[in-house]
Design a protein around this motif. Structure first.
Motif, PDB file in Angstrom:
ATOM      1  N   GLY A  76     -11.489 -24.495 -44.270  1.00 18.61           N
ATOM      2  CA  GLY A  76     -10.791 -24.405 -43.000  1.00 18.61           C
ATOM      3  C   GLY A  76     -11.707 -24.144 -41.822  1.00 18.61           C
ATOM      4  N   THR A  77     -12.967 -24.559 -41.922  1.00 14.25           N
ATOM      5  CA  THR A  77     -13.923 -24.307 -40.848  1.00 14.25           C
ATOM      6  C   THR A  77     -13.498 -24.975 -39.552  1.00 14.25           C
ATOM      7  N   ARG A  78     -13.045 -26.229 -39.649  1.00 16.42           N
ATOM      8  CA  ARG A  78     -12.646 -26.943 -38.439  1.00 16.42           C
ATOM      9  C   ARG A  78     -11.392 -26.340 -37.822  1.00 16.42           C
ATOM     10  N   GLU A  79     -10.469 -25.900 -38.661  1.00 18.55           N
ATOM     11  CA  GLU A  79      -9.261 -25.259 -38.144  1.00 18.55           C
ATOM     12  C   GLU A  79      -9.614 -23.982 -37.386  1.00 18.55           C
ATOM     13  N   THR A  80     -10.565 -23.212 -37.947  1.00 21.74           N
ATOM     14  CA  THR A  80     -11.028 -22.011 -37.262  1.00 21.74           C
ATOM     15  C   THR A  80     -11.689 -22.361 -35.941  1.00 21.74           C
ATOM     16  N   ALA A  81     -12.482 -23.433 -35.943  1.00 23.64           N
ATOM     17  CA  ALA A  81     -13.155 -23.860 -34.712  1.00 23.64           C
ATOM     18  C   ALA A  81     -12.135 -24.257 -33.644  1.00 23.64           C
ATOM     19  N   VAL A  82     -11.037 -24.904 -34.061  1.00 20.56           N
ATOM     20  CA  VAL A  82      -9.987 -25.270 -33.102  1.00 20.56           C
ATOM     21  C   VAL A  82      -9.375 -24.011 -32.489  1.00 20.56           C
ATOM     22  N   ALA A  83      -9.097 -23.022 -33.322  1.00 18.14           N
ATOM     23  CA  ALA A  83      -8.528 -21.772 -32.815  1.00 18.14           C
ATOM     24  C   ALA A  83      -9.489 -21.091 -31.842  1.00 18.14           C
ATOM     25  N   VAL A  84     -10.783 -21.121 -32.163  1.00 15.21           N
ATOM     26  CA  VAL A  84     -11.786 -20.531 -31.270  1.00 15.21           C
ATOM     27  C   VAL A  84     -11.814 -21.287 -29.941  1.00 15.21           C
ATOM     28  N   CYS A  85     -11.740 -22.620 -30.005  1.00 14.38           N
ATOM     29  CA  CYS A  85     -11.711 -23.424 -28.781  1.00 14.38           C
ATOM     30  C   CYS A  85     -10.526 -23.046 -27.895  1.00 14.38           C
ATOM     31  N   VAL A  86      -9.358 -22.851 -28.516  1.00 14.81           N
ATOM     32  CA  VAL A  86      -8.170 -22.467 -27.750  1.00 14.81           C
ATOM     33  C   VAL A  86      -8.395 -21.113 -27.075  1.00 14.81           C
ATOM     34  N   ALA A  87      -8.919 -20.159 -27.831  1.00 14.32           N
ATOM     35  CA  ALA A  87      -9.142 -18.819 -27.273  1.00 14.32           C
ATOM     36  C   ALA A  87     -10.148 -18.859 -26.129  1.00 14.32           C
ATOM     37  N   VAL A  88     -11.240 -19.608 -26.309  1.00  8.60           N
ATOM     38  CA  VAL A  88     -12.264 -19.694 -25.265  1.00  8.60           C
ATOM     39  C   VAL A  88     -11.714 -20.406 -24.034  1.00  8.60           C
ATOM     40  N   THR A  89     -10.914 -21.458 -24.257  1.00  7.90           N
ATOM     41  CA  THR A  89     -10.301 -22.169 -23.131  1.00  7.90           C
ATOM     42  C   THR A  89      -9.413 -21.233 -22.323  1.00  7.90           C
ATOM     43  N   LEU A 181     -16.069 -26.794 -17.532  1.00  6.34           N
ATOM     44  CA  LEU A 181     -16.341 -26.197 -18.848  1.00  6.34           C
ATOM     45  C   LEU A 181     -15.080 -26.159 -19.690  1.00  6.34           C
ATOM     46  N   ALA A 182     -13.947 -25.760 -19.085  1.00  5.20           N
ATOM     47  CA  ALA A 182     -12.682 -25.726 -19.819  1.00  5.20           C
ATOM     48  C   ALA A 182     -12.305 -27.109 -20.317  1.00  5.20           C
ATOM     49  N   ALA A 183     -12.537 -28.145 -19.488  1.00  4.75           N
ATOM     50  CA  ALA A 183     -12.217 -29.512 -19.896  1.00  4.75           C
ATOM     51  C   ALA A 183     -13.107 -29.961 -21.053  1.00  4.75           C
ATOM     52  N   LEU A 184     -14.382 -29.594 -21.024  1.00  3.70           N
ATOM     53  CA  LEU A 184     -15.296 -29.966 -22.111  1.00  3.70           C
ATOM     54  C   LEU A 184     -14.900 -29.290 -23.423  1.00  3.70           C
ATOM     55  N   ILE A 185     -14.504 -28.023 -23.338  1.00 10.42           N
ATOM     56  CA  ILE A 185     -14.063 -27.319 -24.544  1.00 10.42           C
ATOM     57  C   ILE A 185     -12.793 -27.952 -25.093  1.00 10.42           C
ATOM     58  N   ALA A 186     -11.882 -28.346 -24.187  1.00  6.05           N
ATOM     59  CA  ALA A 186     -10.649 -29.007 -24.620  1.00  6.05           C
ATOM     60  C   ALA A 186     -10.956 -30.343 -25.283  1.00  6.05           C
ATOM     61  N   ALA A 187     -11.963 -31.075 -24.765  1.00  7.25           N
ATOM     62  CA  ALA A 187     -12.350 -32.353 -25.379  1.00  7.25           C
ATOM     63  C   ALA A 187     -12.930 -32.130 -26.774  1.00  7.25           C
ATOM     64  N   LEU A 188     -13.756 -31.093 -26.920  1.00  5.35           N
ATOM     65  CA  LEU A 188     -14.297 -30.757 -28.248  1.00  5.35           C
ATOM     66  C   LEU A 188     -13.173 -30.390 -29.201  1.00  5.35           C
ATOM     67  N   GLN A 189     -12.208 -29.636 -28.705  1.00  5.25           N
ATOM     68  CA  GLN A 189     -11.051 -29.262 -29.526  1.00  5.25           C
ATOM     69  C   GLN A 189     -10.285 -30.497 -29.983  1.00  5.25           C
ATOM     70  N   ALA A 190     -10.120 -31.480 -29.095  1.00  4.14           N
ATOM     71  CA  ALA A 190      -9.413 -32.711 -29.459  1.00  4.14           C
ATOM     72  C   ALA A 190     -10.164 -33.479 -30.534  1.00  4.14           C
ATOM     73  N   LEU A 191     -11.492 -33.520 -30.437  1.00  4.98           N
ATOM     74  CA  LEU A 191     -12.296 -34.201 -31.452  1.00  4.98           C
ATOM     75  C   LEU A 191     -12.165 -33.510 -32.807  1.00  4.98           C
ATOM     76  N   LEU A 192     -12.212 -32.190 -32.797  1.00  8.05           N
ATOM     77  CA  LEU A 192     -12.068 -31.441 -34.048  1.00  8.05           C
ATOM     78  C   LEU A 192     -10.689 -31.657 -34.665  1.00  8.05           C
ATOM     79  N   THR A 193      -9.647 -31.644 -33.816  1.00  3.61           N
ATOM     80  CA  THR A 193      -8.288 -31.850 -34.318  1.00  3.61           C
ATOM     81  C   THR A 193      -8.118 -33.255 -34.870  1.00  3.61           C
ATOM     82  N   ALA A 194      -8.709 -34.252 -34.196  1.00  7.37           N
ATOM     83  CA  ALA A 194      -8.661 -35.623 -34.703  1.00  7.37           C
ATOM     84  C   ALA A 194      -9.366 -35.729 -36.053  1.00  7.37           C
TER      85      ALA A 194
END
Length: 209
Positions: A76-89, A181-194
């Motif tokens: 679940g590493t990617r799922e954790t990374a998505v959650a971290v992206c949301v928190a940082v955003t 920065l928030a937009a870049l983090i959101a884009a990374l989150q979208a890539l991870l979710t995809a």
């Protein structure tokens, strides 16, 4: 269409559906931050924190159950990374909103330290300086004490609407890079979710043969 073509189509579909799911998650996170910024006491409002936490956890669980194959043996590493992206955003958006609002309507005030006390909350500084307006002797709130002592004078920014607490220093510049920065983090989150969506579809197609 061959079986291989159908499997590829399903994987692409899951990958594509993951992107709007990620966008919805980011929109939920920003909505919570923006809603909290409109309250008189912001994140210090227990109801705002509790309600926001419930909604955010629900959104994260929705993404997990919708896109993550529970039979997958991954950690679940990617799922954790998505959650971290949301928190940082959420954190970056909160700072950006605060700086923008203080830039627009904040006013500088010369203050004097009337007391130094222990921080009053989990996220507060270890010690805080209690401030009063030098001119009108009105209480202004408190900031992290640092090296300040009773009697010291300091320039602070006050929000006339009271939605944000007193902030050290003059009104900040309107920092556009925080939104970038928030937009870049959101884009990374979208890539991870995809990526999660693609892996889940791949696992499902492999298990069904």
């Amino acid at each position: 269409m061959s079986g291989t073509g159908r499997r590829r189509g399903v994987r692409l579909l899951w990958t594509a559906l993951a992107v709007p799911a990620s966008v919805a998650l980011t929109a939920t996170a920003f909505g919570l931050v923006y809603g909290a910024s409109l309250t008189p006491v912001g994140w210090r409002n227990t109801m705002v924190l509790g309600f926001g936490g419930v909604l955010l956890c629900g959104a994260l669980l929705g993404v997990a159950f919708g896109l993550y194959d529970l039979r997958d043996k991954s950690t679940g590493t990617r799922e954790t990374a998505v959650a971290v992206c949301v928190a940082v955003t959420m954190f970056v958006c909160w700072i950006a909103l605060k700086d923008h609002q203080l830039h627009e309507r904040g006013r500088p005030v010369q203050a004097v330290v009337t007391a130094v006390r222990a921080g009053g909350g989990v996220y507060d500084a270890e010690t805080e300086a209690v401030l009063a307006d030098v001119s009108h002797h009105r209480p202004l709130g408190a900031i992290g004490a640092g090296k300040l002592a009773v009697g010291d004078q300091v320039t602070v920014t006050v929000d006339p609407q009271g939605r944000y607490g007193v902030s050290a220093g003059p009104p900040p510049d309107d920092i556009e890079w925080l939104w970038t920065l928030a937009a870049l983090i959101a884009a990374l989150q979208a890539l991870l979710t995809a990526s999660i969506g693609f892996s889940a579809a791949k696992e499902r197609s492999a298990s069904t043969g």
